[in-house]
Design a protein around this motif. Structure first.
Motif, mmCIF file in Angstrom:
data_model
loop_
_atom_site.group_PDB
_atom_site.id
_atom_site.type_symbol
_atom_site.label_atom_id
_atom_site.label_comp_id
_atom_site.label_asym_id
_atom_site.label_seq_id
_atom_site.Cartn_x
_atom_site.Cartn_y
_atom_site.Cartn_z
ATOM 1 N N MET A 116 -19.246 -77.555 12.508
ATOM 2 C CA MET A 116 -18.177 -76.720 11.987
ATOM 3 C C MET A 116 -17.345 -76.111 13.130
ATOM 4 S SD MET A 116 -18.570 -73.122 9.891
ATOM 5 C CE MET A 116 -18.856 -73.697 8.226
ATOM 6 N N PHE A 136 -12.513 -65.961 12.273
ATOM 7 C CA PHE A 136 -12.487 -67.025 11.262
ATOM 8 C C PHE A 136 -12.452 -66.434 9.857
ATOM 9 C CE2 PHE A 136 -15.129 -70.083 14.108
ATOM 10 C CZ PHE A 136 -13.986 -70.435 14.789
ATOM 11 N N PHE A 137 -12.961 -65.218 9.698
ATOM 12 C CA PHE A 137 -13.067 -64.620 8.372
ATOM 13 C C PHE A 137 -12.114 -63.430 8.178
ATOM 14 C CE2 PHE A 137 -17.314 -66.608 8.999
ATOM 15 C CZ PHE A 137 -17.186 -67.566 8.007
ATOM 16 N N THR A 138 -11.203 -63.245 9.127
ATOM 17 C CA THR A 138 -10.082 -62.327 8.955
ATOM 18 C C THR A 138 -10.468 -60.888 8.623
ATOM 19 O OG1 THR A 138 -8.944 -64.274 8.056
ATOM 20 C CG2 THR A 138 -7.749 -62.214 7.946
ATOM 21 N N TYR A 168 -24.473 -85.915 6.351
ATOM 22 C CA TYR A 168 -24.864 -85.465 5.018
ATOM 23 C C TYR A 168 -26.314 -84.961 4.996
ATOM 24 C CZ TYR A 168 -20.459 -87.369 3.457
ATOM 25 O OH TYR A 168 -19.114 -87.604 3.290
ATOM 26 N N LYS A 217 -12.808 -90.100 3.902
ATOM 27 C CA LYS A 217 -13.855 -89.222 3.357
ATOM 28 C C LYS A 217 -13.345 -88.367 2.207
ATOM 29 C CE LYS A 217 -16.875 -88.611 7.262
ATOM 30 N NZ LYS A 217 -17.461 -87.661 8.213
ATOM 31 N N THR A 247 -0.791 -77.877 7.820
ATOM 32 C CA THR A 247 -0.858 -78.724 9.008
ATOM 33 C C THR A 247 -0.339 -80.124 8.713
ATOM 34 O OG1 THR A 247 -3.140 -79.358 8.528
ATOM 35 C CG2 THR A 247 -2.818 -77.427 9.932
ATOM 36 N N LYS A 267 -15.020 -78.557 14.798
ATOM 37 C CA LYS A 267 -13.754 -78.772 14.082
ATOM 38 C C LYS A 267 -12.756 -77.648 14.348
ATOM 39 C CE LYS A 267 -16.030 -81.063 10.178
ATOM 40 N NZ LYS A 267 -16.444 -80.796 8.787
ATOM 41 N N THR A 268 -13.254 -76.427 14.456
ATOM 42 C CA THR A 268 -12.320 -75.313 14.704
ATOM 43 C C THR A 268 -11.752 -75.385 16.116
ATOM 44 O OG1 THR A 268 -14.018 -73.751 15.457
ATOM 45 C CG2 THR A 268 -13.562 -73.804 13.090
ATOM 46 N N ASP A 310 -12.454 -81.605 1.644
ATOM 47 C CA ASP A 310 -13.562 -80.706 1.284
ATOM 48 C C ASP A 310 -13.201 -79.867 0.055
ATOM 49 O OD1 ASP A 310 -15.313 -81.274 3.568
ATOM 50 O OD2 ASP A 310 -13.698 -80.394 4.754
ATOM 51 N N LYS A 317 -8.178 -73.674 16.373
ATOM 52 C CA LYS A 317 -8.281 -72.387 15.692
ATOM 53 C C LYS A 317 -8.881 -71.344 16.618
ATOM 54 C CE LYS A 317 -6.620 -74.275 12.062
ATOM 55 N NZ LYS A 317 -5.174 -74.136 11.844
ATOM 56 N N PHE A 320 -7.402 -67.205 5.589
ATOM 57 C CA PHE A 320 -8.416 -66.170 5.846
ATOM 58 C C PHE A 320 -9.741 -66.798 6.279
ATOM 59 C CE2 PHE A 320 -6.569 -63.125 2.401
ATOM 60 C CZ PHE A 320 -5.603 -62.716 3.297
ATOM 61 N N PHE A 321 -9.969 -68.056 5.883
ATOM 62 C CA PHE A 321 -11.249 -68.706 6.170
ATOM 63 C C PHE A 321 -11.117 -69.845 7.177
ATOM 64 C CE2 PHE A 321 -11.883 -66.912 1.835
ATOM 65 C CZ PHE A 321 -12.860 -65.981 2.187
ATOM 66 N N THR A 322 -9.945 -69.972 7.806
ATOM 67 C CA THR A 322 -9.762 -70.837 8.962
ATOM 68 C C THR A 322 -10.117 -72.311 8.733
ATOM 69 O OG1 THR A 322 -10.410 -68.855 10.226
ATOM 70 C CG2 THR A 322 -10.098 -70.879 11.474
ATOM 71 N N PRO A 323 -9.549 -72.922 7.714
ATOM 72 C CA PRO A 323 -9.739 -74.373 7.607
ATOM 73 C C PRO A 323 -9.072 -75.063 8.795
ATOM 74 C CG PRO A 323 -8.029 -73.625 6.093
ATOM 75 C CD PRO A 323 -8.656 -72.383 6.688
ATOM 76 N N ALA A 324 -9.593 -76.239 9.149
ATOM 77 C CA ALA A 324 -9.003 -76.982 10.275
ATOM 78 C C ALA A 324 -7.706 -77.661 9.858
ATOM 79 C CB ALA A 324 -9.997 -78.020 10.780
ATOM 80 N N LYS A 347 -14.068 -73.085 3.882
ATOM 81 C CA LYS A 347 -14.899 -72.671 5.020
ATOM 82 C C LYS A 347 -14.195 -73.017 6.339
ATOM 83 C CE LYS A 347 -18.333 -75.392 4.321
ATOM 84 N NZ LYS A 347 -17.700 -76.199 3.280
ATOM 85 N N PRO A 348 -14.558 -72.327 7.427
ATOM 86 C CA PRO A 348 -13.996 -72.700 8.720
ATOM 87 C C PRO A 348 -14.208 -74.181 9.007
ATOM 88 C CG PRO A 348 -15.219 -70.631 8.915
ATOM 89 C CD PRO A 348 -15.466 -71.153 7.526
ATOM 90 N N GLY A 349 -13.175 -74.830 9.496
ATOM 91 C CA GLY A 349 -13.278 -76.236 9.852
ATOM 92 C C GLY A 349 -13.026 -77.204 8.722
ATOM 93 N N SER A 359 -9.159 -78.346 16.198
ATOM 94 C CA SER A 359 -7.918 -78.007 15.504
ATOM 95 C C SER A 359 -7.281 -76.752 16.091
ATOM 96 C CB SER A 359 -8.181 -77.825 14.003
ATOM 97 O OG SER A 359 -9.123 -76.796 13.788
ATOM 98 N N PRO A 386 -12.926 -61.119 4.707
ATOM 99 C CA PRO A 386 -11.538 -60.677 4.871
ATOM 100 C C PRO A 386 -11.393 -59.190 4.544
ATOM 101 C CG PRO A 386 -11.586 -62.782 3.729
ATOM 102 C CD PRO A 386 -13.016 -62.315 3.846
#
Lengths: 345, 345, 345, 345
Positions: free
Chosen positions: B298, B188-190, C95, D234, D213, B301-302, D237, B307, D188-192, D165-167, B305, B166
């Protein structure tokens, strides 16, 4: 006071100079107890670093006693024994805050380079609170001279940047003092194999006593082949370049394994060829670094707890006023089997 | 079945080939729904990759439906929709266990290179459990084709290896598909500023719509100067090389700031000059990487969603049997303003 | 074949059982050469783990010879000598791909728990390619039994999660086998001080020979005070919990320094009190982990290069058919001064 | 000058106090332009922090103009506009050198706590070079007040320590100002998925407009169940605790997934129960942190480049001399729908 003064290429003298005084509130003046000579000092003496001008006192390593401190110095007082860091850190610029003291906008490597240095009876240390480290009573101060530059250089630029891990196979190219410092400190992370490569059999012998598990004399041009034999053709996990010339940097590229790290320590005067036509797909990391001395406190703890014996690096002793003689010895390191020389005031 | 077959430099044909069958218990056969063409495929077609021999079916990207699985495949069954990874991973060798699938001793990049690929009606996928990714019902499968190669390549080799943070100022050199993939995923990391450098104004326009905050057409030889102006002469935190020729790699060296990261994505055919005479003290990190596709879950998922919108990378659509025409379009990318083309069966 | 069978709390027998056979193509059947007993096995025998049912063969450690492999096993063949990992990894679930084998959806810790284990003449190993490790000819196989569980457990859960660094002051609470495994492997990262705390003077003596720089018998309730004296009231950098009861976990909280790491290894049967009223501002990290055995290849290299001597952990030897006697000895560890026992077929 | 003065529990006054003066060469005196009220200030006013004594000027956030600097301050001069950090950093102690300013042996959190603070017309800032940050002309200074404390607190303690982390699927427990700061900076790290949990529907509505969300009102005791539904059982995270009471910390433990991170931000007054009987094998990481404000320069860049809009956190405006009224509003945050209030001199 007396000091070693540079007077242009190949001209130096041990001569009278004014004793340094406090200029800024953050300064300290330190009486030198012990100092040493660095390979970089030899380069300066040859005239390779034009930023060093006639009249400059050389030297960026040493231990001493605080003689006087400026009004805003709070970590140290007159009489304290201290390690002098080769890197001056103001502690308040963007780079210092990131732990990248080497690029301190108010300091960095200036001692014995842009300002007068430690091969003298006294030295002025700017930003003393951040550029000196305390020595407790009873310490082996001679060993601690190695913390001014050579141990953090080998450790930060070589070992940490190379990301040495337990079980790794690493290669150190160059068994001079800094390569040997990398050899000593690499063992903090317990690599399985440490291959040291040099062209001087004496230094390779020393490397063995310092913990190398394999040594290779590269004079015959077969170093790559030998490393590949030792690694089942996989190459090494980490290659530490401690020479600073194109052939050794190319050697690193040839012996590095997929996913490996090439950590440069050497001071280079010329560009090198980077074989991107093979490296692009090899998932390698190449790092460069001017030492930050950010690990000095960590290294100090390892010395005090006897996890390393930095005195192993010391081969010769002189009085401070014998420094011209000491330069001769250090300047003929191969013949004299010299690593680090200690000058005692 | 029909497939695109390489018959030596500049000779290709859409022709009849035997439908692939299960050879190992870990294989799957996948019916291709959508595939695309990669810049690497153009290199293959020119004869630049001699390991590709006459008769090879090209292509390493795509989504499809599982047609049949070997007896030990457990993650997938007939009828499942899947993303095909460009990298084949056995999941059980030293490199796969380290997440370095690119160097899998049983796989790596083999698809459309050492074994038949995805520009066909069907493809055999070795180690299917580790080399395919499931697509849930209702997904936009066209967008997911971008997960086969281009998004993980831009993200892993450029963004992750470059350690984009960031607030960083980053530069991406090359606004082709892979540079644009790095541009999309770098966000993703701004980073605060993303400077994209290319010689094609059209691509720079596209880069702006994808999130570039500054674009520089480097045709005038003033890119370094402009980057230095934009960064107060500090240089960039991260330089991502997405071209693969010496001048762009040299540009990265000239614009990188102290402590910065140069992350290479480009496929290089020649060595480059590395300016160690200046870089040795600049505390930089240079990385290379063949994509591992270890971030595919990963990235998935982005995408799911929303992103990122990978469809932004798609400019042209063809039927799979129009693939010769698609190659013509993609081969004239600048004129056709082509990024990624989608071929649908 | 003969095997040690659990028949409900406090009932076990060395008795005849059918020799295991290949059930899945990914299985191997291994003839046990050497095995050992884990503290967890004692808990099973007491009935503490209700998932273990009558008839189960116990044991999750050992080395052996591959007797037979399923059709899709490619890393091993009949006759290979292997280390059996306590954790079964399929290599293809979410995992396993993250290196978190402990939570493998198809495996994890199942051996001698949910499926038959290694305290037997033969054992079936699912996902053999990912759950066995090869032993080269000429290795000391007895030492390698320690790689099945105890060394990776001490190393991963304690040392790696605790982020032990050169120069650190660390404390290990509990000098049983797993605490001692943490003690041995912590030295890979060269901490300056290693304080071992236990209530058994014999074990503390052993800890000294294994590298502890300080030992504290906590029976007098003064352990916190003593640690604070040793650390100038700063507390330790890393506290490794290797017992699994509330008082030792609380001790970790009391001795941890600001910025420190508490790494839990102990298997806990009850909740503990977490003193967030003091810890909230102390910048600490607390970790838990069921061993992943992801470091087994790394540890193997350190054993083969003699960086650690795992045999130090072995105090008693028995024939495999003396296993009931071995349980008696291991069950009276304090009196028998037992650490690990080796059972040889 | 006028200042808000604490006179014991529930007694405060806006009253005349001597204007602060330079005491040390490293001090600056800053004229306050804008300040705000923190939840911690409410605790102080209730008497919860006994270290705060009668007569103390409260407040640890704000922007201002440098009025005067001590002789060794070099980064700032009279007239400079500055952000005041809630954490005072000397830049030269062991902790500051490690970037752990919160534990600075000469500073840390002292402002408006152990020394007079920012809810006043002027404030003295010790170690100004390391504790102030420059504001360029033309900046939105109101937004920058959020950089004194709340944004670095949410970001460092919640987002960075949680390793978003992203996702990722993350949960933020508590939608007060600091939870919302974590919500803003987590992006900043784009979570889903970002699940925000609170008991106040208004705050949950705000959370939605800030990027949540999913929102869950936990009043019905079904928050765990709902999170498990949203995550296919699950768990999340990352769970960020932004309340500081046992039930919310327990909630984090119940919803955290295997391998997940619980990042505590909340100020806790009591111990909590840690369910080691289930967590021991879950490979989780729990972190605590008093904000270091080490990311202030990074956050500043994200604000200046408009990657976040900290003004979203500001709901009310007052003149500085209306501060008693402002406390009333902020003290009834739920009813007043107050997040951060801005006081302008």
């Amino acid at each position: 006071m007396k000091a070693l003064v540079y007077h242009g290429p190949d001209k130096k003298a041990w001569e009278e100079k004014p004793k340094p005084v406090i200029k800024e509130t953050t300064d300290a003046v330190v009486k030198i107890l012990k100092t040493t000579i660095c390979g970089t000092d030899l380069h300066i003496m040859k005239g390779d670093l034009p930023a060093v001008t006639d009249g400059r006192i050389i030297g960026h390593e040493g231990v001493g006693i605080v003689e006087e401190v400026g009004s805003s110095v709070s970590n140290f007082k007159k009489g304290d024994h201290v390690i002098i860091s080769c890197i001056t850190s103001c502690g308040k610029c963007e780079y210092c805050k990131k732990g990248m003291y080497s690029h301190c906008v108010n300091g960095g490597w200036i001692l014995g380079y842009l300002i007068d240095g430690t091969q003298a009876e006294y030295v002025r240390i700017p930003y003393a609170d951040n550029s000196l480290y305390p020595i407790p009573a009873g310490s082996d101060e001679e060993a601690l001279v190695m913390l001014s530059d050579i141990l953090p250089t080998g450790f930060e630029c070589g070992v940490l940047n190379g990301q040495v891990k337990p079980g790794d196979t690493i290669a150190i190219i160059g068994a001079g003092p800094v390569g040997l410092a990398a050899l000593l400190t690499s063992q903090f992370f317990t690599p399985a194999e440490i291959i040291v490569i040099d062209m001087d059999d004496n230094r390779l012998e020393v490397a063995k006593t310092f913990g190398a598990t394999q040594t290779i004399n590269s004079s015959d041009g077969k170093a790559v082949e030998k490393v590949m034999q030792l690694t089942n053709n996989k190459g090494v996990d980490v290659a530490i370049e401690a020479v600073g010339v194109p052939p050794t940097f190319e050697l690193c590229q040839e012996i590095i394994g997929a996913g490996g790290h090439i950590a440069n320590i050497g001071v280079h005067g010329r560009s090198v060829t980077l074989h991107m036509e093979t490296l692009w797909s090899k998932n390698v990391t190449i790092t460069t670094r001017l030492v930050d001395t950010v690990t000095t406190p960590m290294l100090f703890k390892t010395v005090q707890s006897k996890k390393i014996q930095p005195k192993q690096l010391i081969t010769h002793h002189f009085r401070l006023d014998q420094i011209i003689e000491a330069y001769d010895t250090f300047g003929n390191a191969a013949k004299e089997k010299a690593l680090k020389v200690i000058l005692t005031s």
